[in-house]
Design a protein around this motif. Structure first.
Motif, PDB file in Angstrom:
ATOM      1  N   UNK A 129      70.504  52.148  36.573  1.00  0.00           N
ATOM      2  CA  UNK A 129      71.111  53.035  35.580  1.00  0.00           C
ATOM      3  C   UNK A 129      71.068  52.389  34.202  1.00  0.00           C
ATOM      4  N   UNK A 130      71.394  51.116  34.118  1.00  0.00           N
ATOM      5  CA  UNK A 130      71.333  50.403  32.836  1.00  0.00           C
ATOM      6  C   UNK A 130      69.895  50.380  32.317  1.00  0.00           C
ATOM      7  N   UNK A 131      68.928  50.166  33.207  1.00  0.00           N
ATOM      8  CA  UNK A 131      67.516  50.170  32.822  1.00  0.00           C
ATOM      9  C   UNK A 131      67.118  51.533  32.257  1.00  0.00           C
ATOM     10  N   UNK A 132      67.533  52.597  32.926  1.00  0.00           N
ATOM     11  CA  UNK A 132      67.206  53.940  32.444  1.00  0.00           C
ATOM     12  C   UNK A 132      67.839  54.225  31.085  1.00  0.00           C
ATOM     13  N   UNK A 133      69.073  53.793  30.915  1.00  0.00           N
ATOM     14  CA  UNK A 133      69.758  54.024  29.644  1.00  0.00           C
ATOM     15  C   UNK A 133      69.161  53.187  28.518  1.00  0.00           C
ATOM     16  N   UNK A 134      68.742  51.981  28.826  1.00  0.00           N
ATOM     17  CA  UNK A 134      68.168  51.102  27.812  1.00  0.00           C
ATOM     18  C   UNK A 134      69.109  50.935  26.634  1.00  0.00           C
ATOM     19  N   UNK A 135      68.595  51.145  25.420  1.00  0.00           N
ATOM     20  CA  UNK A 135      69.428  50.933  24.230  1.00  0.00           C
ATOM     21  C   UNK A 135      70.559  51.957  24.072  1.00  0.00           C
ATOM     22  N   UNK A 136      70.558  53.000  24.879  1.00  0.00           N
ATOM     23  CA  UNK A 136      71.609  54.021  24.814  1.00  0.00           C
ATOM     24  C   UNK A 136      72.850  53.564  25.599  1.00  0.00           C
ATOM     25  N   UNK A 137      72.708  52.561  26.450  1.00  0.00           N
ATOM     26  CA  UNK A 137      73.800  52.124  27.326  1.00  0.00           C
ATOM     27  C   UNK A 137      75.135  51.900  26.602  1.00  0.00           C
ATOM     28  N   UNK A 138      75.146  51.232  25.450  1.00  0.00           N
ATOM     29  CA  UNK A 138      76.444  51.027  24.781  1.00  0.00           C
ATOM     30  C   UNK A 138      77.142  52.327  24.366  1.00  0.00           C
ATOM     31  N   UNK A 139      76.385  53.380  24.157  1.00  0.00           N
ATOM     32  CA  UNK A 139      76.990  54.661  23.751  1.00  0.00           C
ATOM     33  C   UNK A 139      77.687  55.368  24.911  1.00  0.00           C
ATOM     34  N   UNK A 140      77.357  54.973  26.131  1.00  0.00           N
ATOM     35  CA  UNK A 140      77.951  55.615  27.300  1.00  0.00           C
ATOM     36  C   UNK A 140      79.475  55.502  27.272  1.00  0.00           C
ATOM     37  N   UNK A 141      79.980  54.326  26.970  1.00  0.00           N
ATOM     38  CA  UNK A 141      81.432  54.140  26.900  1.00  0.00           C
ATOM     39  C   UNK A 141      82.033  54.997  25.786  1.00  0.00           C
TER      40      UNK A 141
END
Length: 170
Positions: free
Chosen positions: A24-36
């Protein structure tokens, strides 16, 4: 001490969790921090602003994480429940504690599914993003995290105590 069948299941489900989370983190890539930020937004305006700040590629990455995230809640719920069962074998836990440790991961996973369905829907139907929907979804998200991380924290400290006891009191 030899591994029991429950130990092997716990190791397997824990490994599956790590792999699933990493994917999931790999798929999100640079978008991961925006998830929170999305999961804890307090208004329709802030939720929409986060989505609007994403490029088309970012939005595609964000959307792509939802599909494996429809499997992920089952994985972490089973891993946590398996851990709770194993801890109960190793150390005395009250019946109430065992019930809470069995229920919390399931409630968390159900919340995760609700959050995923709403998030995926809102991504394609931004006209339905309202303060009430965002606040409700954020409350579900925070509750999900508290239940899952609370269970993990309880299990972690329980296993550390058991392992330390075995190490120091042989």
């Amino acid at each position: 001490m030899a591994l029991t069948a429950l130990d092997r299941r716990l190791i397997g489900w824990s490994a599956a969790f790590v792999i699933s989370q990493a994917n999931i983190v790999r798929l999100l890539g640079p978008v991961a921090p925006r998830l929170a930020d999305i999961q804890t937004a307090r208004s329709a305006r802030s939720y929409t602003a986060i989505l609007d700040a994403m490029s088309a590629a970012d939005t595609a990455r964000y959307r792509s994480h939802y599909y494996p995230d429809f499997v992920h809640p089952v994985i972490y719920a089973v891993a946590l429940r398996t851990g709770a069962r194993r801890l109960a074998e190793l150390t005395p836990l009250s019946a109430r504690t065992q019930r809470v440790l069995a229920a919390a991961p399931v409630i968390s996973a159900v919340g995760d599914y609700a959050e995923n369905v709403v998030g995926l829907y809102l991504l394609s139907h931004r006209e339905h993003i309202t303060d009430a929907t965002v606040r409700t979804t954020s409350a579900v998200s925070v509750t999900k995290w508290v239940l899952a991380l609370g269970t993990l924290g309880y299990l972690s400290q329980g296993f550390v105590r058991v392992w330390a006891g075995q190490l120091f009191y042989r």
